[in-house]
Design a protein around this motif. Structure first.
Motif, mmCIF file in Angstrom:
data_model
loop_
_atom_site.group_PDB
_atom_site.id
_atom_site.type_symbol
_atom_site.label_atom_id
_atom_site.label_comp_id
_atom_site.label_asym_id
_atom_site.label_seq_id
_atom_site.Cartn_x
_atom_site.Cartn_y
_atom_site.Cartn_z
ATOM 1 N N LEU A 6 28.139 -60.339 66.051
ATOM 2 C CA LEU A 6 27.548 -61.391 65.232
ATOM 3 C C LEU A 6 26.027 -61.385 65.335
ATOM 4 O O LEU A 6 25.328 -61.656 64.351
ATOM 5 N N SER A 7 25.505 -61.062 66.506
ATOM 6 C CA SER A 7 24.051 -61.010 66.654
ATOM 7 C C SER A 7 23.458 -59.896 65.801
ATOM 8 O O SER A 7 22.340 -60.014 65.291
ATOM 9 N N LEU A 9 24.592 -59.003 62.930
ATOM 10 C CA LEU A 9 24.640 -59.439 61.542
ATOM 11 C C LEU A 9 23.473 -60.343 61.178
ATOM 12 O O LEU A 9 23.072 -60.417 60.019
ATOM 13 N N VAL A 10 22.937 -61.060 62.159
ATOM 14 C CA VAL A 10 21.865 -62.006 61.855
ATOM 15 C C VAL A 10 20.499 -61.486 62.296
ATOM 16 O O VAL A 10 19.546 -62.251 62.397
ATOM 17 N N CYS A 29 25.387 -59.373 54.452
ATOM 18 C CA CYS A 29 25.818 -59.446 55.848
ATOM 19 C C CYS A 29 25.209 -60.664 56.539
ATOM 20 O O CYS A 29 25.882 -61.355 57.318
ATOM 21 N N HIS A 30 23.959 -60.928 56.262
ATOM 22 C CA HIS A 30 23.289 -62.073 56.874
ATOM 23 C C HIS A 30 23.963 -63.382 56.465
ATOM 24 O O HIS A 30 24.203 -64.273 57.291
ATOM 25 N N ALA A 33 27.401 -64.001 58.088
ATOM 26 C CA ALA A 33 27.438 -64.144 59.548
ATOM 27 C C ALA A 33 27.787 -65.577 59.957
ATOM 28 O O ALA A 33 28.547 -65.789 60.905
ATOM 29 N N SER A 34 27.253 -66.571 59.244
ATOM 30 C CA SER A 34 27.502 -67.970 59.617
ATOM 31 C C SER A 34 28.973 -68.358 59.477
ATOM 32 O O SER A 34 29.557 -68.910 60.417
ATOM 33 N N GLY A 37 30.946 -66.652 62.150
ATOM 34 C CA GLY A 37 30.707 -67.279 63.442
ATOM 35 C C GLY A 37 31.464 -68.584 63.585
ATOM 36 O O GLY A 37 31.979 -68.906 64.663
ATOM 37 N N THR A 68 34.349 -59.183 61.532
ATOM 38 C CA THR A 68 33.051 -59.157 62.186
ATOM 39 C C THR A 68 32.625 -57.724 62.505
ATOM 40 O O THR A 68 31.463 -57.336 62.287
ATOM 41 N N ALA A 72 29.400 -55.676 60.872
ATOM 42 C CA ALA A 72 28.365 -55.110 61.737
ATOM 43 C C ALA A 72 28.164 -53.628 61.434
ATOM 44 O O ALA A 72 27.036 -53.119 61.439
ATOM 45 N N ARG A 75 26.324 -53.413 58.161
ATOM 46 C CA ARG A 75 24.925 -53.831 58.357
ATOM 47 C C ARG A 75 24.053 -52.645 58.735
ATOM 48 O O ARG A 75 22.906 -52.535 58.284
#
Length: 212
Positions: A6-7, A9-10, A29-30, A33-34, A37, A68, A72, A75
């Motif tokens: 997840l990190s 992705l953001v 992707c950004h 991510a929310s 998550g 997820t 990633a 991404r």
């Protein structure tokens, strides 16, 4: 693993690239991510409440993990790769293993050194090209010989479309591809940016690729 993926992705998006495909991929992707998550947090709450073993919770957990990991992977493979950033072998292996966990494909990233992300992007795209040739799954190994990389694929059956794979050769004409095969075109473009030549050899059960 979820928190690491997840990190990824953001990570900050870059708005100075002239690659519109990379910018669109990074944006999607950004934004996803929310919600991913939030679902992952919901799964953790189910685990804390003691109902994580029920079939519905297991299905939810497996689904969010796969989504997820897939995002990633996308991404990196489809997004903008900063030439100043590098990817560690452990991170590459984790991304690839997570992405192919539900696809019956075992992959080994046998590279011991960090590598620039533009090169990792190319190799990820080529791994996805290998996936296209494996209808029943298989094994993929990546080895490094100095500045040269070798991708070896072994499977029960390897499908070979000469016209499709021929687009990766130096000075090849731009292929006509569908959305399902766009990674071949992206790999062709990325190899050109990096000045890398790709050669491919097939048998009924193997696919070998050399990236020079």
């Amino acid at each position: 693993m979820e928190s690491l993926l997840l990190s990824l992705l953001v990570m900050p998006m870059y708005d100075t690239s002239d690659d519109i495909t990379a910018l669109i991929s990074a944006r999607i992707c950004h934004d996803l991510a929310s919600p991913l998550g939030a679902i992952a947090n919901g799964v953790e709450l189910l685990e804390l409440s003691g109902v994580a073993d029920i079939p519905e919770a297991v299905l939810l957990s497996d689904s969010v993990n796969c989504a997820t990991a897939r995002m990633a992977f996308i991404r990196l493979a489809y997004g903008f790769a900063n030439s100043q950033s590098k990817m560690a072998p452990s991170q590459a292996q984790q991304l690839l293993s997570g992405n192919f966990a539900d696809r019956k494909i075992a992959i080994q990233w046998r590279v011991s050194q960090d590598m620039p992300k533009p090169l990792a992007k190319l190799l990820f795209l080529l791994v996805q090209c290998c996936e296209t040739a494996l209808p029943y799954g298989g094994e993929i190994q990546l080895h490094q010989r100095g500045e040269v990389f070798d991708l070896h694929t072994n499977a029960k059956e390897v499908r070979h479309d000469p016209a499709l794979w021929g687009c990766l050769a130096p000075d090849a004409a731009r292929p006509t591809v569908t959305s399902a095969l766009v990674h071949f075109e992206l790999a062709r473009l990325q190899s050109g940016k990096l000045g890398r030549d790709i050669s491919v050899r097939f048998s009924d059960t193997t696919l070998d690729m050399t990236i020079e």
